[in-house]
Write a protein that holds these residues in place. Sequence first.
Motif, PDB file in Angstrom:
ATOM      1  N   UNK A 181       0.844  -1.202   0.000  1.00  0.00           N
ATOM      2  CA  UNK A 181       0.000   0.000   0.000  1.00  0.00           C
ATOM      3  C   UNK A 181       0.877   1.249   0.000  1.00  0.00           C
ATOM      4  N   UNK A 182       0.335   2.332  -0.499  1.00  0.00           N
ATOM      5  CA  UNK A 182       1.042   3.608  -0.423  1.00  0.00           C
ATOM      6  C   UNK A 182       1.283   3.954   1.046  1.00  0.00           C
ATOM      7  N   UNK A 183       2.486   4.392   1.415  1.00  0.00           N
ATOM      8  CA  UNK A 183       2.759   4.728   2.818  1.00  0.00           C
ATOM      9  C   UNK A 183       1.699   5.669   3.402  1.00  0.00           C
ATOM     10  N   UNK A 184       1.352   5.445   4.662  1.00  0.00           N
ATOM     11  CA  UNK A 184       0.214   6.116   5.277  1.00  0.00           C
ATOM     12  C   UNK A 184       0.374   7.629   5.326  1.00  0.00           C
ATOM     13  N   UNK A 185       1.586   8.122   5.530  1.00  0.00           N
ATOM     14  CA  UNK A 185       1.756   9.572   5.621  1.00  0.00           C
ATOM     15  C   UNK A 185       1.418  10.259   4.301  1.00  0.00           C
ATOM     16  N   UNK A 186       1.595   9.541   3.204  1.00  0.00           N
ATOM     17  CA  UNK A 186       1.232  10.087   1.896  1.00  0.00           C
ATOM     18  C   UNK A 186      -0.281  10.085   1.734  1.00  0.00           C
ATOM     19  N   UNK A 203      -2.453  17.894 -13.558  1.00  0.00           N
ATOM     20  CA  UNK A 203      -2.620  16.634 -12.853  1.00  0.00           C
ATOM     21  C   UNK A 203      -3.569  16.861 -11.681  1.00  0.00           C
ATOM     22  N   UNK A 204      -4.331  15.843 -11.309  1.00  0.00           N
ATOM     23  CA  UNK A 204      -5.273  15.960 -10.191  1.00  0.00           C
ATOM     24  C   UNK A 204      -4.569  16.543  -8.962  1.00  0.00           C
ATOM     25  N   UNK A 205      -5.156  17.580  -8.397  1.00  0.00           N
ATOM     26  CA  UNK A 205      -4.501  18.299  -7.302  1.00  0.00           C
ATOM     27  C   UNK A 205      -4.294  17.442  -6.064  1.00  0.00           C
ATOM     28  N   UNK A 206      -5.245  16.569  -5.750  1.00  0.00           N
ATOM     29  CA  UNK A 206      -5.084  15.711  -4.578  1.00  0.00           C
ATOM     30  C   UNK A 206      -3.866  14.799  -4.764  1.00  0.00           C
ATOM     31  N   UNK A 207      -3.688  14.262  -5.965  1.00  0.00           N
ATOM     32  CA  UNK A 207      -2.511  13.431  -6.239  1.00  0.00           C
ATOM     33  C   UNK A 207      -1.230  14.248  -6.143  1.00  0.00           C
ATOM     34  N   UNK A 208      -1.283  15.486  -6.605  1.00  0.00           N
ATOM     35  CA  UNK A 208      -0.087  16.334  -6.509  1.00  0.00           C
ATOM     36  C   UNK A 208       0.279  16.605  -5.056  1.00  0.00           C
ATOM     37  N   UNK A 222       4.124  15.205  -0.357  1.00  0.00           N
ATOM     38  CA  UNK A 222       4.487  14.472   0.855  1.00  0.00           C
ATOM     39  C   UNK A 222       5.486  13.365   0.549  1.00  0.00           C
ATOM     40  N   UNK A 223       5.308  12.704  -0.588  1.00  0.00           N
ATOM     41  CA  UNK A 223       6.198  11.590  -0.944  1.00  0.00           C
ATOM     42  C   UNK A 223       7.622  12.071  -1.177  1.00  0.00           C
ATOM     43  N   UNK A 224       7.800  13.026  -2.067  1.00  0.00           N
ATOM     44  CA  UNK A 224       9.168  13.416  -2.453  1.00  0.00           C
ATOM     45  C   UNK A 224       9.848  14.246  -1.384  1.00  0.00           C
ATOM     46  N   UNK A 225       9.070  14.844  -0.467  1.00  0.00           N
ATOM     47  CA  UNK A 225       9.656  15.663   0.601  1.00  0.00           C
ATOM     48  C   UNK A 225       9.997  14.845   1.838  1.00  0.00           C
ATOM     49  N   UNK A 226       9.420  13.655   1.957  1.00  0.00           N
ATOM     50  CA  UNK A 226       9.654  12.842   3.134  1.00  0.00           C
ATOM     51  C   UNK A 226      10.958  12.065   3.059  1.00  0.00           C
ATOM     52  N   UNK A 227      11.257  11.348   4.150  1.00  0.00           N
ATOM     53  CA  UNK A 227      12.472  10.526   4.122  1.00  0.00           C
ATOM     54  C   UNK A 227      12.189   9.234   3.357  1.00  0.00           C
ATOM     55  N   UNK A 228      13.205   8.410   3.234  1.00  0.00           N
ATOM     56  CA  UNK A 228      13.101   7.211   2.406  1.00  0.00           C
ATOM     57  C   UNK A 228      12.991   5.934   3.241  1.00  0.00           C
ATOM     58  N   UNK A 229      12.527   6.072   4.488  1.00  0.00           N
ATOM     59  CA  UNK A 229      12.448   4.892   5.359  1.00  0.00           C
ATOM     60  C   UNK A 229      11.464   3.860   4.810  1.00  0.00           C
TER      61      UNK A 229
END
Length: 422
Positions: free
Chosen positions: A67-72, A295-300, A305-312
């Motif tokens: 699943x997509x990580x929860x914070x995203x 692109x859909x704003x919610x996806x953006x 959140x994805x590209x700004x977060x860490x890579x854990x």
Amino acid sequence: MDDVTHDSGTSPTPPTVQPTTSAKPRVSARLAAIAESATLAVDAKAKALKAAGRPVIGFGAGEPDFPTPQYIVDAAVLAANDPVNHRYSPAAGLPVLREAIAAKTLRDSGYEVAPSQVLVTNGGKQAVYQAFAAIVDPGDEVLLPAPYWTTYPEAVRLAGGVPVEVFAGADQGYLVTVEQLEAARTDRTKVLLFCSPSNPTGAVYPPEETAAIGRWALEHGIWVITDEIYEHLTYDDAVFTPIVRAVPELADTTIVLNGVAKTYAMTGWRVGWMIGPADVIKAATNLQSHLTSNVANVSQRAAVAAVSGDLAAVEAMRAAFDRRRKTMVEMLSAIDGVVCPTPQGAFYVYPSVEGVLGKTIRGVTPTTSAELAALILEQAEVAVVPGEAFGPSGYIRLSYALSDADLVEGVSRIQALLAEAR
């Protein structure tokens, strides 16, 4: 009173319309020439068979099973509740996301780009199409190292270009050489497609080979379109090397393609991007403004959140892929007639099955990898993608982005079936 004579109670017979002898085609030649995405076709067939009650295991789709990580997801939920995201936004992408992608590029790739050099697209596939559309004119040749992702040649043809395959087999680790590229170069060569880590083979170009290819392209004035969507999925001692970092002088003639789909298990969110020279990005943005708008704003917002977060979370997924990779290579290598190079990136294996072709299995003698894949699906209820989707016959692609249990069960079925080859 007119002087036309009427038959009593009858109407005039309408004239007969004869069909033209040169009827125009119903579908444009441009679209009629496009082949269906082989990977999506295999995945769709596998899902249809499963829906019909057959226990099919699919190795076709290049899609993380996590699943997509929860914070995203949480960021997307917040965005969906904010009315600002219910409206149109700039075709090139939300400024906050373009800034985040520029920052992520510096963090992960080691070189600076301006947010104005970033165009956010509806998935990586749209970025591929728009990259070729932005710089390829009719008749331009595009060097396409093979095996290649199934969409590349179709995107080249849609732009009017001519794909020129440069093949490297299992004996080369699926890595083309500068010598091969030079042999394929003509005065019509305009672009080199470069993909490392690779779909479909999982091959990763070493830093020195990436630099050598980059210097060759620079020397001959050849554009580079580099697909870096698997950048965070490397294994063993393999290192992802951005070609622009290896050869900084290429920045003005390189388009970088990327997205959140593979790294963050976000295939369904449809967010990709292009990075390139300002004039090329402007041209591609103009195209997108007419093609799909933003692109859909919610996806953006989720992508921010994805590209700004860490890579854990990414590292946890990568560790699981690594485990599955080793299992799959070991099991496939145990099959007589199958040669399976160990992939160093992405989440695919690409074994040669040439040693199996021409042998009879349950009354069928497949002579191509397409025929073998059809036999495996019918007799073992396992879906794989034949090599014809990616270049020459003689290979199959299997994704290991599925559960450990399904992986072992699926490959075990292939082992049992191919053990009957005579």
